[in-house]
Design a protein around this motif. Structure first.
Motif, PDB file in Angstrom:
ATOM      1  N   UNK A  35       0.899  -1.154   0.095  1.00  0.00           N
ATOM      2  CA  UNK A  35      -0.243  -0.373   0.045  1.00  0.00           C
ATOM      3  C   UNK A  35       0.880   1.633   0.273  1.00  0.00           C
ATOM      4  N   UNK A  36       0.669   2.235  -0.996  1.00  0.00           N
ATOM      5  CA  UNK A  36       1.644   3.568  -0.981  1.00  0.00           C
ATOM      6  C   UNK A  36       0.297   4.378  -0.891  1.00  0.00           C
ATOM      7  N   UNK A  37       0.255   5.186   0.301  1.00  0.00           N
ATOM      8  CA  UNK A  37      -0.076   6.203   0.058  1.00  0.00           C
ATOM      9  C   UNK A  37       0.220   7.229  -0.383  1.00  0.00           C
ATOM     10  N   UNK A  38      -1.034   8.221  -0.865  1.00  0.00           N
ATOM     11  CA  UNK A  38       0.056   9.687  -1.248  1.00  0.00           C
ATOM     12  C   UNK A  38      -0.296  10.352  -0.029  1.00  0.00           C
ATOM     13  N   UNK A  39       0.664  11.864  -0.542  1.00  0.00           N
ATOM     14  CA  UNK A  39       1.194  12.856   0.621  1.00  0.00           C
ATOM     15  C   UNK A  39      -0.728  13.165   1.288  1.00  0.00           C
ATOM     16  N   UNK A  40      -1.501  13.497   0.496  1.00  0.00           N
ATOM     17  CA  UNK A  40      -2.729  14.642   1.117  1.00  0.00           C
ATOM     18  C   UNK A  40      -3.973  13.196   1.111  1.00  0.00           C
ATOM     19  N   UNK A  64      -7.913   3.499  22.517  1.00  0.00           N
ATOM     20  CA  UNK A  64      -6.869   4.184  22.451  1.00  0.00           C
ATOM     21  C   UNK A  64      -6.606   3.957  20.450  1.00  0.00           C
ATOM     22  N   UNK A  65      -5.511   4.689  19.659  1.00  0.00           N
ATOM     23  CA  UNK A  65      -5.395   4.428  18.119  1.00  0.00           C
ATOM     24  C   UNK A  65      -4.353   3.794  17.567  1.00  0.00           C
ATOM     25  N   UNK A  66      -3.902   2.920  17.720  1.00  0.00           N
ATOM     26  CA  UNK A  66      -2.553   2.483  17.404  1.00  0.00           C
ATOM     27  C   UNK A  66      -1.640   2.856  16.792  1.00  0.00           C
ATOM     28  N   UNK A  67      -0.482   3.052  16.319  1.00  0.00           N
ATOM     29  CA  UNK A  67       0.306   3.727  14.679  1.00  0.00           C
ATOM     30  C   UNK A  67       0.107   2.559  13.423  1.00  0.00           C
ATOM     31  N   UNK A  81      -4.516  -3.269   6.943  1.00  0.00           N
ATOM     32  CA  UNK A  81      -3.962  -2.835   7.039  1.00  0.00           C
ATOM     33  C   UNK A  81      -5.036  -1.267   7.376  1.00  0.00           C
ATOM     34  N   UNK A  82      -6.056  -0.888   8.150  1.00  0.00           N
ATOM     35  CA  UNK A  82      -6.874   0.125   7.770  1.00  0.00           C
ATOM     36  C   UNK A  82      -5.641   1.149   8.165  1.00  0.00           C
ATOM     37  N   UNK A  83      -6.688   2.683   7.949  1.00  0.00           N
ATOM     38  CA  UNK A  83      -5.547   3.399   7.760  1.00  0.00           C
ATOM     39  C   UNK A  83      -5.934   4.191   9.150  1.00  0.00           C
ATOM     40  N   UNK A  84      -7.373   4.579  10.088  1.00  0.00           N
ATOM     41  CA  UNK A  84      -7.154   4.212  11.018  1.00  0.00           C
ATOM     42  C   UNK A  84      -8.190   3.227  11.630  1.00  0.00           C
ATOM     43  N   UNK A 116      -9.278   5.845   3.982  1.00  0.00           N
ATOM     44  CA  UNK A 116      -8.806   6.791   3.454  1.00  0.00           C
ATOM     45  C   UNK A 116      -9.218   6.765   1.567  1.00  0.00           C
ATOM     46  N   UNK A 117      -9.860   6.991   0.807  1.00  0.00           N
ATOM     47  CA  UNK A 117     -10.179   6.668   0.141  1.00  0.00           C
ATOM     48  C   UNK A 117      -8.663   6.913  -0.869  1.00  0.00           C
ATOM     49  N   UNK A 118      -8.171   6.334  -1.960  1.00  0.00           N
ATOM     50  CA  UNK A 118      -6.862   6.296  -3.144  1.00  0.00           C
ATOM     51  C   UNK A 118      -7.635   6.182  -4.220  1.00  0.00           C
ATOM     52  N   UNK A 119      -6.451   5.562  -4.995  1.00  0.00           N
ATOM     53  CA  UNK A 119      -7.545   4.948  -6.691  1.00  0.00           C
ATOM     54  C   UNK A 119      -7.601   3.644  -6.123  1.00  0.00           C
ATOM     55  N   UNK A 120      -7.269   2.353  -5.028  1.00  0.00           N
ATOM     56  CA  UNK A 120      -7.950   1.462  -4.835  1.00  0.00           C
ATOM     57  C   UNK A 120      -9.722   1.347  -4.091  1.00  0.00           C
TER      58      UNK A 120
END
Length: 203
Positions: A35-40, A64-67, A81-84, A116-120
């Motif tokens: 998974x390659x998330x963008x900066x935005x 709590x929110x794990x890293x 691996x969820x974003x949050x 958080x939606x990206x190209x996938x």
């Protein structure tokens, strides 16, 4: 020449073979996918993490929110691996893989998941949605800040949308938030943020 078909990775294979290179990987139908998330994308994630952590402290919740965190749904050869992800500390004692691999295998542990939606985007609105529903995640947010999803998910004309799926009688019911709509959450009932604040966090 007959070419050998690679054997699908099991969840155990995924944990054992997870690359130690700092990358983020998911297991999709037996295949390890980076998974390659963008900066935005990361800016939106950071905003949500900050606001949810503030709410947890304000309400003195046991969450709590794990890293980073892996969720093993009921689907074979699959791990996300969820974003949050919002975890309940009280439930982690019963998690067999938490201490070893920061992995969740019981629905009681994860209260809320955000993608958080990206190209996938098809993954977020497709198999992840159905897998989180079957697993029993109480609340699932899809943050489509670039309005990439199909019109059947976010309507027409397509505009940036936060879709909140709440589990009712074992099935997800969706509420969609746009613009100045305040996000309504069962997990964070007193949260005071709007869709616009989330969707423009990367602006």
């Amino acid at each position: 020449m007959v070419q050998a078909i690679p054997k699908p990775l099991t969840f155990e294979d995924f944990l054992e073979q997870y690359p130690d290179n700092g990358g983020i990987y998911e297991l999709i139908n037996g295949e390890m996918v980076e998974v390659n998330p963008t900066g935005s994308h990361e800016e939106v994630v950071a905003y949500l993490v900050a606001e949810m952590n503030l709410e947890i402290r304000r309400q003195q919740l046991t969450y709590f929110l794990p890293r980073t965190c892996t969720i093993k749904p009921n689907t074979p050869n699959t791990a996300y691996k969820p974003d949050v992800v919002v975890l309940d500390r009280a439930a982690l004692a019963a998690e067999p893989l938490w201490e070893k691999a920061s992995t969740i295998t019981r629905r009681e542990s994860a209260q809320l998941v955000v993608e958080v939606v990206s190209t996938n985007w098809r993954d977020d609105y497709g198999h992840k949605l159905t897998d989180y529903e079957e697993f029993g995640i109480a609340e699932y947010w899809i943050v489509d800040f670039k309005a990439l999803g199909a019109t059947r998910y976010i309507g027409s004309p397509k505009v940036p949308t936060v879709s909140v799926y709440g589990l009712i009688d074992g099935e997800y019911q969706v509420s969609r938030f746009r613009g100045s709509d305040r996000i309504l959450s069962v997990i964070f009932p007193e949260l005071q943020i709007t869709a616009e604040q989330i969707l423009t966090a990367a602006s």
